[in-house]
Design a protein around this motif. Structure first.
Motif, PDB file in Angstrom:
ATOM      1  N   MET A 149      18.790  39.642 -47.272  1.00 13.45           N
ATOM      2  CA  MET A 149      19.715  38.569 -46.886  1.00 13.45           C
ATOM      3  C   MET A 149      19.809  37.539 -48.009  1.00 13.45           C
ATOM      4  O   MET A 149      18.857  36.789 -48.258  1.00 13.45           O
ATOM      5  CB  MET A 149      19.233  37.899 -45.606  1.00 13.45           C
ATOM      6  CG  MET A 149      18.910  38.859 -44.470  1.00 13.45           C
ATOM      7  SD  MET A 149      20.367  39.644 -43.780  1.00 13.45           S
ATOM      8  CE  MET A 149      21.019  38.295 -42.814  1.00 13.45           C
ATOM      9  N   LEU A 150      20.944  37.518 -48.686  1.00 14.43           N
ATOM     10  CA  LEU A 150      21.164  36.572 -49.775  1.00 14.43           C
ATOM     11  C   LEU A 150      22.317  35.641 -49.429  1.00 14.43           C
ATOM     12  O   LEU A 150      23.293  36.046 -48.796  1.00 14.43           O
ATOM     13  CB  LEU A 150      21.488  37.301 -51.081  1.00 14.43           C
ATOM     14  CG  LEU A 150      20.403  38.201 -51.666  1.00 14.43           C
ATOM     15  CD1 LEU A 150      20.891  38.827 -52.970  1.00 14.43           C
ATOM     16  CD2 LEU A 150      19.116  37.431 -51.899  1.00 14.43           C
ATOM     17  N   THR A 151      22.214  34.409 -49.869  1.00 14.61           N
ATOM     18  CA  THR A 151      23.259  33.427 -49.610  1.00 14.61           C
ATOM     19  C   THR A 151      23.714  32.789 -50.917  1.00 14.61           C
ATOM     20  O   THR A 151      22.941  32.685 -51.880  1.00 14.61           O
ATOM     21  CB  THR A 151      22.755  32.354 -48.615  1.00 14.61           C
ATOM     22  OG1 THR A 151      23.815  31.442 -48.328  1.00 14.61           O
ATOM     23  CG2 THR A 151      21.574  31.578 -49.169  1.00 14.61           C
ATOM     24  N   THR A 152      24.969  32.381 -50.960  1.00 19.56           N
ATOM     25  CA  THR A 152      25.532  31.818 -52.173  1.00 19.56           C
ATOM     26  C   THR A 152      26.601  30.789 -51.814  1.00 19.56           C
ATOM     27  O   THR A 152      26.849  30.510 -50.640  1.00 19.56           O
ATOM     28  CB  THR A 152      26.122  32.934 -53.064  1.00 19.56           C
ATOM     29  OG1 THR A 152      26.560  32.368 -54.299  1.00 19.56           O
ATOM     30  CG2 THR A 152      27.295  33.639 -52.401  1.00 19.56           C
ATOM     31  N   GLN A 153      27.233  30.222 -52.826  1.00 17.29           N
ATOM     32  CA  GLN A 153      28.291  29.235 -52.649  1.00 17.29           C
ATOM     33  C   GLN A 153      29.576  29.758 -53.293  1.00 17.29           C
ATOM     34  O   GLN A 153      29.548  30.633 -54.148  1.00 17.29           O
ATOM     35  CB  GLN A 153      27.898  27.912 -53.306  1.00 17.29           C
ATOM     36  CG  GLN A 153      27.690  28.039 -54.814  1.00 17.29           C
ATOM     37  CD  GLN A 153      27.461  26.719 -55.507  1.00 17.29           C
ATOM     38  OE1 GLN A 153      28.055  25.704 -55.150  1.00 17.29           O
ATOM     39  NE2 GLN A 153      26.598  26.711 -56.519  1.00 17.29           N
TER      40      GLN A 153
ATOM     41  N   GLN B 168      20.612  26.662 -49.881  1.00 14.18           N
ATOM     42  CA  GLN B 168      19.229  26.429 -50.275  1.00 14.18           C
ATOM     43  C   GLN B 168      18.331  26.158 -49.069  1.00 14.18           C
ATOM     44  O   GLN B 168      17.189  26.632 -48.999  1.00 14.18           O
ATOM     45  CB  GLN B 168      19.179  25.273 -51.273  1.00 14.18           C
ATOM     46  CG  GLN B 168      19.878  25.608 -52.592  1.00 14.18           C
ATOM     47  CD  GLN B 168      20.054  24.409 -53.497  1.00 14.18           C
ATOM     48  OE1 GLN B 168      19.138  24.023 -54.221  1.00 14.18           O
ATOM     49  NE2 GLN B 168      21.241  23.811 -53.464  1.00 14.18           N
ATOM     50  N   LEU B 169      18.841  25.418 -48.102  1.00 15.35           N
ATOM     51  CA  LEU B 169      18.065  25.128 -46.895  1.00 15.35           C
ATOM     52  C   LEU B 169      17.755  26.394 -46.114  1.00 15.35           C
ATOM     53  O   LEU B 169      16.680  26.524 -45.519  1.00 15.35           O
ATOM     54  CB  LEU B 169      18.827  24.146 -46.009  1.00 15.35           C
ATOM     55  CG  LEU B 169      18.846  22.682 -46.472  1.00 15.35           C
ATOM     56  CD1 LEU B 169      19.793  21.861 -45.598  1.00 15.35           C
ATOM     57  CD2 LEU B 169      17.444  22.079 -46.451  1.00 15.35           C
ATOM     58  N   ARG B 170      18.686  27.342 -46.105  1.00 17.70           N
ATOM     59  CA  ARG B 170      18.474  28.594 -45.375  1.00 17.70           C
ATOM     60  C   ARG B 170      17.333  29.410 -45.980  1.00 17.70           C
ATOM     61  O   ARG B 170      16.607  30.100 -45.268  1.00 17.70           O
ATOM     62  CB  ARG B 170      19.762  29.418 -45.354  1.00 17.70           C
ATOM     63  CG  ARG B 170      20.768  28.871 -44.365  1.00 17.70           C
ATOM     64  CD  ARG B 170      22.065  29.655 -44.373  1.00 17.70           C
ATOM     65  NE  ARG B 170      22.692  29.536 -43.073  1.00 17.70           N
ATOM     66  CZ  ARG B 170      22.757  30.499 -42.172  1.00 17.70           C
ATOM     67  NH1 ARG B 170      22.235  31.679 -42.448  1.00 17.70           N
ATOM     68  NH2 ARG B 170      23.328  30.308 -41.010  1.00 17.70           N
TER      69      ARG B 170
ATOM     70  N   GLY C 259      13.405  29.978 -44.370  1.00 22.20           N
ATOM     71  CA  GLY C 259      13.066  31.363 -44.072  1.00 22.20           C
ATOM     72  C   GLY C 259      14.167  32.147 -43.390  1.00 22.20           C
ATOM     73  O   GLY C 259      13.987  33.313 -43.044  1.00 22.20           O
ATOM     74  N   ALA C 260      15.346  31.537 -43.216  1.00 19.74           N
ATOM     75  CA  ALA C 260      16.458  32.228 -42.573  1.00 19.74           C
ATOM     76  C   ALA C 260      17.109  33.255 -43.497  1.00 19.74           C
ATOM     77  O   ALA C 260      17.745  34.197 -43.032  1.00 19.74           O
ATOM     78  CB  ALA C 260      17.509  31.214 -42.108  1.00 19.74           C
TER      79      ALA C 260
ATOM     80  N   SER D  92      12.725  33.624 -51.980  1.00 19.45           N
ATOM     81  CA  SER D  92      11.685  32.839 -51.320  1.00 19.45           C
ATOM     82  C   SER D  92      10.309  33.435 -51.601  1.00 19.45           C
ATOM     83  O   SER D  92      10.139  34.660 -51.659  1.00 19.45           O
ATOM     84  CB  SER D  92      11.925  32.776 -49.811  1.00 19.45           C
ATOM     85  OG  SER D  92      11.532  33.978 -49.183  1.00 19.45           O
ATOM     86  N   ASN D  93       9.327  32.581 -51.773  1.00 18.68           N
ATOM     87  CA  ASN D  93       7.966  33.050 -52.043  1.00 18.68           C
ATOM     88  C   ASN D  93       7.401  33.812 -50.846  1.00 18.68           C
ATOM     89  O   ASN D  93       6.624  34.757 -51.009  1.00 18.68           O
ATOM     90  CB  ASN D  93       7.075  31.862 -52.388  1.00 18.68           C
ATOM     91  CG  ASN D  93       7.438  31.241 -53.725  1.00 18.68           C
ATOM     92  OD1 ASN D  93       7.935  31.921 -54.627  1.00 18.68           O
ATOM     93  ND2 ASN D  93       7.219  29.944 -53.864  1.00 18.68           N
TER      94      ASN D  93
END
Length: 228
Positions: free
Chosen positions: A24-28, A71-73, A77-78, A205-206
């Motif tokens: 699960m990757l997120t971007t702008q 970034q918040l997601r 851990g979302a 995420s670590n």
């Protein structure tokens, strides 16, 4: 409210992956690196990320939203990771940056009649801004610049600079050039001055990397091959 657009792909066959069943990757929306066009995500970064994930047979989902939310997601851990991003101390507290995917040239852009000089006098008396939620916006705040507004994209930055509601903008050269082109303006419409050059990649995420310990090395190797 954030805008969410998703793209899915599933690896062919039954190839064993070293990551989750779906990454699960997120971007702008940040042209020309990544943007949404005709129900599809495109761009320089999208091409490299898709190539790298495909080469390691990793199924994935990409979600496009605003940059702060992206970034918040990951921090919560979302999501497993966000891109494209340059390194920062704040991000390093909860995530690890991948191998470089693109080089970022950051410039100062000056409104009409503003001298192309950055000094202690100008940083206090002139109005500065950058894309809200970006490293550039927080860097300006930390270093005592008179930062105003919370613009969500380069188009808003350009408009504010043209109207002189902002005196000086700090922005990625490719992104600002793209905004100028979309506005029908020449690339030299504003005077500019180079600030610095940075590498950008995917922040994973670590927590995710601790669970899939071999993933980052494989992804980084794939990125290098895709860039070629």
């Amino acid at each position: 409210m954030a805008l969410f657009i998703s793209l899915f792909t599933i690896s062919s066959g039954y190839a064993k992956t070293i990551g989750p069943s779906r990454l699960m990757l997120t971007t702008q929306d940040w042209a020309p690196y990544q943007f949404h066009q005709n129900t599809e995500m495109k761009g320089l970064a999208i091409d490299t990320v898709k190539c790298a994930l495909g080469s390691i047979s990793q199924p994935y989902q990409l979600t496009m939203t605003n940059w702060s939310e992206a970034q918040l997601r990951v921090q919560s851990g979302a999501q497993h990771g966000f891109f494209l991003a340059s390194e920062s101390q704040e991000r390093n507290e909860y995530a690890t940056l991948s191998a470089p995917i693109a080089k970022q040239t950051i410039n100062w852009y000056f409104g009409s009649g503003v001298k192309p000089t950055i000094n202690e006098l100008s940083k206090l008396n002139l109005k500065f801004s950058a894309k809200f939620g970006s490293n550039k916006w927080f860097w300006l705040k930390r270093h005592g610049f008179n930062v105003i507004k919370q613009p969500r994209d380069a188009t808003v930055l350009l408009t504010l600079l043209k109207r002189r509601e902002i005196d000086i903008v700090l922005e990625d050269q490719r992104v600002f050039d793209n905004a100028l082109e979309s506005a029908g303006l020449a690339k030299d419409y504003f005077r500019s001055k180079h600030m610095e050059t940075k590498q950008m990649g995917v922040y994973f995420s670590n927590q995710f990397l601790n669970e899939y310990s071999g993933f980052l090395d494989s992804f980084n190797s794939a990125v290098k091959k895709c860039k070629g």
